[in-house]
Design a protein around this motif. Structure first.
Motif, short mmCIF file in Angstrom:
data_model
loop_
_atom_site.label_atom_id
_atom_site.label_comp_id
_atom_site.label_asym_id
_atom_site.label_seq_id
_atom_site.Cartn_x
_atom_site.Cartn_y
_atom_site.Cartn_z
N LEU A 1 0.94 -1.12 -0.03
CA LEU A 1 -0.13 0.04 0.00
C LEU A 1 0.86 1.09 0.15
O LEU A 1 0.54 2.25 -0.68
N ILE B 1 2.47 1.78 -3.27
CA ILE B 1 1.42 2.16 -4.63
C ILE B 1 1.00 3.79 -4.12
O ILE B 1 1.26 4.58 -4.92
N ALA B 2 0.82 4.12 -2.87
CA ALA B 2 0.47 5.37 -2.53
C ALA B 2 1.71 6.46 -2.90
O ALA B 2 1.53 7.50 -3.20
N ILE C 1 -6.57 2.65 -0.80
CA ILE C 1 -5.44 3.37 -1.57
C ILE C 1 -5.74 4.67 -1.86
O ILE C 1 -4.82 5.48 -1.67
#
Length: 82
Positions: free
Chosen positions: A9, A12-13, A62
């Motif tokens: 996470l 991705i963030a 997300i």
């Protein structure tokens, strides 16, 4: 959430947030760290407003993490330039 899920996470963030804030990214490790911090900050901000925070590895989490990563990245760049 497991440790691996937080890293995924955060990656991705951090990646999405870096592309939004400065268009080039800050490196893999820094993106992950700022993304994880952003996920925590985003979760806290959303919880403060009365919604659920980061709940797992899903689209809602997300979006929350990316929002927090953007806030953290803007603060990071403001401090780094000073």
């Amino acid at each position: 959430m497991s440790f691996v899920a937080w890293i995924v996470l955060g990656l991705i963030a951090g990646f999405i947030g870096s592309k939004i804030v400065n268009k080039r990214g800050d490196g893999l490790i820094l993106d992950i760290i700022l993304g994880i911090v952003g996920a925590v900050v985003g979760g806290w901000l959303v919880s403060f407003m009365g919604y659920g925070g980061v709940t797992g590895l899903n689209l809602y989490s997300i979006c929350v993490a990316v929002g927090g990563a953007i806030v953290v990245l803007l603060l990071y760049h403001a401090i780094r330039r000073a």
